[in-house]
Design an enzyme around this catalytic site. Structure first.
Site, short mmCIF file in Angstrom:
data_model
loop_
_atom_site.label_atom_id
_atom_site.label_comp_id
_atom_site.label_asym_id
_atom_site.label_seq_id
_atom_site.Cartn_x
_atom_site.Cartn_y
_atom_site.Cartn_z
N LEU A 35 0.80 -1.40 0.20
CA LEU A 35 0.14 0.45 -0.15
C LEU A 35 0.78 0.88 -0.06
CD1 LEU A 35 -2.93 -1.06 2.86
CD2 LEU A 35 -3.04 -1.42 0.39
N ASP A 36 0.23 2.63 -0.49
CA ASP A 36 0.82 3.76 -0.71
C ASP A 36 1.40 3.93 1.36
OD1 ASP A 36 1.01 3.79 -3.37
OD2 ASP A 36 -0.43 5.06 -3.06
N LYS A 37 1.84 5.27 0.93
CA LYS A 37 2.12 5.80 3.19
C LYS A 37 0.78 6.06 3.37
CE LYS A 37 4.66 9.15 4.73
NZ LYS A 37 3.62 10.38 4.76
N ARG B 53 -5.49 5.47 -7.51
CA ARG B 53 -5.11 7.57 -7.94
C ARG B 53 -4.58 7.96 -9.36
NH1 ARG B 53 -0.30 8.08 -3.64
NH2 ARG B 53 -0.38 9.67 -4.04
#
Length: 304
Positions: A137-139, A237
């Site tokens: 997962l992204d930060k 995104r």
């Protein structure tokens, strides 16, 4: 850390070699090589054997997975950081990652990542294993992520990921009112001149498909449920910007970042559901975690 796996040979595998049996069980070539070099790594009826050993009915095959020394390049500094463990056994760990926590250490984020937190957690259990995160997962994306605790579970889970057998559901809040449901089929590539930003590119991009369903729409915002094929960072995104409905709070892919809701300090994206087959016992496992508080506060603008 040591993991012992036992198999009883049935009629369907009589006459096959240990090598053929392990390949059938989806052991990788590298893992089989590792087992050959491990003391008592491959044992049949309590006796060490070569991989060309022919199996007989009712044979007991024992596999000994040992990781006594983690390579220096894979060592992670343990750090006591907040995260939730939804499930754990000898093979896997399912974590609920908070926002503002990277998955892996980097120059800018050396000691406050999920890997650091898991290393601390493992040390409390007197375990030690390399950090193998299956779905990253992204930060600033919160939610469920899956970690393999030994090389065999890693083999199986990465195979499931490649074959789209690990099912993930995300929830997002985006700008504008989206259609009731839709599919975005648009390949993604690295943006020219950028080391981090991705963009839709029909010439050089890799396949990426996002399915979405609108759960609510109000006050110029939509609450979405999304599923991915195959799942490329940061697919949701990029695709939602391409659709003209970027995520609220997305500093990189939303030109109106910060103007919709200044209280949300990250992209409004949460990995809420995870479903997969256990790599060893074959049980179907399903997990879910609710929206974190910051997204719930924003959601009130959409459903109130």
């Amino acid at each position: 850390m040591e993991r012992i796996l036992n198999y009883t040979v049935d009629t369907s595998d009589v006459g096959t070699s240990v090598l053929q049996f392990l390949k059938k069980k989806k052991y990788s070539r590298n893992l089989i090589t590792h087992l050959k070099k491990t003391e008592a790594g491959i044992v049949v009826n309590n006796e060490w054997v070569y991989i060309n050993h022919e199996l007989k009915e009712h044979d007991n095959l024992t596999i000994r997975l040992v990781e006594t020394e983690i390579p220096e390049s894979q060592k992670i500094l343990p750090a006591k950081l907040p995260f939730s463990v939804l499930y754990e056994d000898d093979d896997i760990l399912v974590a609920d990652k908070p926002a503002d926590m990277p998955i892996h250490p980097s120059i800018a984020h050396y000691g406050h990542t999920l890997a650091n937190a898991v290393a601390w957690h493992a040390r409390q259990r007197r375990e030690q294993y390399p950090f193998r995160c299956i779905n990253r997962l992204d930060k600033d994306t919160s939610g469920l992520t899956l970690i393999a605790k030994n090389p065999y579970s890693s083999c199986i889970l990465y195979s499931q990921m490649r074959n789209r057998q690990i099912h993930r559901t995300y929830y997002a809040i985006v700008q504008g009112c989206t259609q009731k449901q839709g599919t975005i089929n648009a390949p993604i590539a690295r943006k020219e001149g950028s080391t981090i930003e991705r963009t839709v590119n029909f010439q050089s991009g890799e396949r990426a498909v996002t399915h979405y369903e609108t759960l609510a729409c109000k006050n110029g915002l939509s609450f979405l449920k999304l599923q991915l094929e195959p799942g490329r960072p940061p697919q949701i995104r990029v695709h939602m910007r391409y659709l003209g409905h970027p995520l609220v709070g997305d500093f990189l892919y939303n030109e109106n970042y910060g103007k919709i809701n200044s209280q949300l300090q990250r992209q409004a994206l949460h990995a809420g559901n995870l479903e997969f087959v256990h790599p060893v016992n074959g049980q179907v496992l399903r997990f879910s975690t609710p929206l974190p508080e910051d997204m719930l506060n924003l959601l009130h603008m959409v459903i109130s």
